[in-house]
Write a protein that holds these residues in place. Structure first.
Motif, PDB file in Angstrom:
ATOM      1  N   LEU A 146       0.817  -1.215   0.000  1.00  0.00           N
ATOM      2  CA  LEU A 146       0.000   0.000   0.000  1.00  0.00           C
ATOM      3  C   LEU A 146       0.852   1.268   0.000  1.00  0.00           C
ATOM      4  CD1 LEU A 146      -3.029   0.681   0.051  1.00  0.00           C
ATOM      5  CD2 LEU A 146      -2.851   0.904   2.529  1.00  0.00           C
ATOM      6  N   TYR A 147       1.815   1.356   0.905  1.00  0.00           N
ATOM      7  CA  TYR A 147       2.605   2.581   1.021  1.00  0.00           C
ATOM      8  C   TYR A 147       3.480   2.843  -0.201  1.00  0.00           C
ATOM      9  CZ  TYR A 147       5.655   6.179   2.914  1.00  0.00           C
ATOM     10  OH  TYR A 147       6.367   7.334   3.086  1.00  0.00           O
ATOM     11  N   PRO A 148       4.270   1.855  -0.668  1.00  0.00           N
ATOM     12  CA  PRO A 148       5.104   2.153  -1.841  1.00  0.00           C
ATOM     13  C   PRO A 148       4.301   2.517  -3.089  1.00  0.00           C
ATOM     14  CG  PRO A 148       5.255  -0.179  -1.257  1.00  0.00           C
ATOM     15  CD  PRO A 148       4.580   0.524  -0.137  1.00  0.00           C
ATOM     16  N   VAL A 149       3.180   1.845  -3.305  1.00  0.00           N
ATOM     17  CA  VAL A 149       2.370   2.151  -4.491  1.00  0.00           C
ATOM     18  C   VAL A 149       1.800   3.569  -4.397  1.00  0.00           C
ATOM     19  CG1 VAL A 149       0.243   1.589  -5.713  1.00  0.00           C
ATOM     20  CG2 VAL A 149       1.808  -0.235  -5.055  1.00  0.00           C
ATOM     21  N   LEU A 150       1.262   3.910  -3.233  1.00  0.00           N
ATOM     22  CA  LEU A 150       0.686   5.248  -3.071  1.00  0.00           C
ATOM     23  C   LEU A 150       1.769   6.329  -3.099  1.00  0.00           C
ATOM     24  CD1 LEU A 150      -2.085   4.625  -0.385  1.00  0.00           C
ATOM     25  CD2 LEU A 150      -2.375   5.068  -2.824  1.00  0.00           C
ATOM     26  N   THR A 151       2.970   6.005  -2.641  1.00  0.00           N
ATOM     27  CA  THR A 151       4.067   6.970  -2.692  1.00  0.00           C
ATOM     28  C   THR A 151       4.433   7.298  -4.132  1.00  0.00           C
ATOM     29  OG1 THR A 151       4.962   6.228  -0.568  1.00  0.00           O
ATOM     30  CG2 THR A 151       6.467   7.408  -2.026  1.00  0.00           C
ATOM     31  N   VAL A 152       4.487   6.255  -4.965  1.00  0.00           N
ATOM     32  CA  VAL A 152       4.785   6.467  -6.384  1.00  0.00           C
ATOM     33  C   VAL A 152       3.739   7.376  -7.022  1.00  0.00           C
ATOM     34  CG1 VAL A 152       4.905   5.317  -8.633  1.00  0.00           C
ATOM     35  CG2 VAL A 152       6.051   4.306  -6.662  1.00  0.00           C
ATOM     36  N   ILE A 153       2.482   7.189  -6.633  1.00  0.00           N
ATOM     37  CA  ILE A 153       1.399   7.973  -7.229  1.00  0.00           C
ATOM     38  C   ILE A 153       1.345   9.384  -6.643  1.00  0.00           C
ATOM     39  CG2 ILE A 153      -1.109   8.144  -7.479  1.00  0.00           C
ATOM     40  CD1 ILE A 153      -1.176   5.054  -7.381  1.00  0.00           C
ATOM     41  N   MET A 154       1.482   9.481  -5.308  1.00  0.00           N
ATOM     42  CA  MET A 154       1.192  10.736  -4.626  1.00  0.00           C
ATOM     43  C   MET A 154       2.353  11.718  -4.576  1.00  0.00           C
ATOM     44  SD  MET A 154      -1.872  11.201  -3.812  1.00  0.00           S
ATOM     45  CE  MET A 154      -1.501  12.675  -2.856  1.00  0.00           C
TER      46      MET A 154
END
Length: 414
Positions: A146-154
């Motif tokens: 969850l965190y790495p994917v959202l970091t890439v997006i956000m």
């Protein structure tokens, strides 16, 4: 063989709430990091904020855990997010109408970190209860991505929001997302009316538990050396954060958006490395050598990072992210298999405290270096120190560490 449905009501709600909280946290954290440096112009001031935010994680979980085991954990989870929402929202309103106050922000950061340490403990404690039986592996796979994917997006989106709307409105939006997360968590259905009726957890029992874990670690030179290395490597890496922000903010030709892309590439590398771990199995006999190679390569890449042209910086971080995720997965699997089950929580807690202490100390050290040296030399010095620590703490204890990474067949199930 029947498969267990993962996405039931409770699991869907907790992931939805985590997603909202993480989105707000990434955007708000990005904006505040640049705000502090813009207002103070000091890497030491930024590093002090990081160190203060880590302090509650050294003692609050130990203090609050016995209470949390005797009361409904859902209450801690929901009320923690509600309190966080009001504080973040209030901070946004302050920045909208008043000037930045470093002392005030320092105090508020400490309070938010206290809430964060309780919220993290509550989430860690309640999360296993929300995963359907038989779907544990899938459940933790979702939360870990969850965190790495959202970091890439956000992260790149946060850079645009910062330039377009400013810090205040980002924080107001983060406060709103945190409140929505709390409302979502309140719909979780979990029967916590019956808690086990155990004896009161006394100070004497707490000391006895800690002493047993310390005695175990004294005998495990390899495990202790690995934890010491993690404290150094994670600490130095944390100390790099304000230096990189300062570099991208002050060095000609660099921007906040370039820093955002810089971080995104590393997270993409980590995501690819994690995905490959499902496909490729490294033989036990090669695990220690591979992990040591990754540690030293990562340090060497840090040493030359800011001396490279920007495209090569991006490649540097992508490679480090890829290698780092692979070594972390191998390490965690080996260590958790090696530690006796009855000691696992206490030993993991000790590792967490040691790494947090390392992050606090090295944040201040690297911040101080940033006041007197070129930011590029600071990163090079930090990478060199980590490289030397790898030789002393990892290679110097390789015999003991090989028992962890490369267990004998008869020890593999113990």
């Amino acid at each position: 063989m029947t498969t267990t449905k993962l996405w039931n009501r409770n699991f869907s709600l907790v992931i939805l709430a985590s997603t909202m909280g993480t989105i707000g946290g990434i955007a708000g954290g990005f904006a505040l990091a640049f705000l502090v440096f813009d207002e103070t112009g000091s890497t030491l001031a930024s590093a002090l904020i990081l160190a203060i935010q880590l302090l509650p994680f050294l003692f609050i979980p130990i203090v609050i855990a016995p209470i949390m085991d005797r009361l409904p954990r859902k209450t801690f989870l929901v009320m923690g997010d509600v309190a966080n929402s009001f504080l973040i929202f209030g901070m946004g309103l302050w920045f909208l109408f008043f000037d930045f106050s470093y002392i005030g922000y320092l105090a508020l950061s400490l309070l938010l970190a206290c809430l964060g340490s309780i919220d993290e403990l509550a989430f860690t404690s309640i999360y296993p209860e929300l995963i359907p039986k038989g779907a544990e592996q899938k459940g933790y796979a979702v939360s870990s991505m969850l965190y790495p994917v959202l970091t890439v997006i956000m992260t790149p989106f946060a850079a645009v929001l910062l330039d377009t709307f400013g810090v205040a409105w980002i924080l107001i939006a983060q406060g709103g997302l945190s409140l929505l997360a709390a409302i979502t968590e309140s719909f979780i259905r979990l029967d916590e009316t019956e808690r086990h009726d155990s004896a009161t957890y006394s100070l004497q029992a707490w000391v006895s538990d800690i002493r047993e874990a310390v005695q175990y670690l004294k005998k495990e030179r390899g495990l202790l050396g690995l934890y010491e290395y993690m404290a150094v490597s994670n600490g130095v890496d944390t100390g790099f954060s304000p230096l990189l922000i300062a570099f991208f903010r002050t060095f000609p030709g660099f921007t906040a958006a370039m820093y955002a892309a810089f971080s995104v590439v590393e997270f993409i590398g980590r995501s690819i490395g994690s995905a490959l771990q499902y496909r490729i199995k490294i033989p036990d006999k090669k695990k220690f050598g591979f992990v040591f190679f990754v540690y030293q390569t990562y340090s060497a890449m840090d040493m030359c990072l800011l001396w490279l042209p920007y495209p090569l910086m991006l490649l540097n971080r992508g490679i480090c992210g890829f290698l780092g995720s692979n070594s972390a997965i191998i390490r965690d699997a080996a260590v958790q298999r090696y530690i006796p089950e009855r000691l696992r929580s206490r030993v993991n807690a000790f590792q967490g405290v040691l790494v947090t202490a390392g992050c606090s100390a090295f944040s201040l050290v690297m911040g101080f270096l940033g006041e007197i040296l070129d930011y590029r030399w600071c990163i090079t010095i930090g990478g060199t120190f980590t490289l030397l620590a790898g030789f002393v703490l990892i290679l110097g204890k390789q015999k003991a560490l090989r028992r962890i990474y490369e267990p004998e067949e008869e020890r593999s199930l113990s």
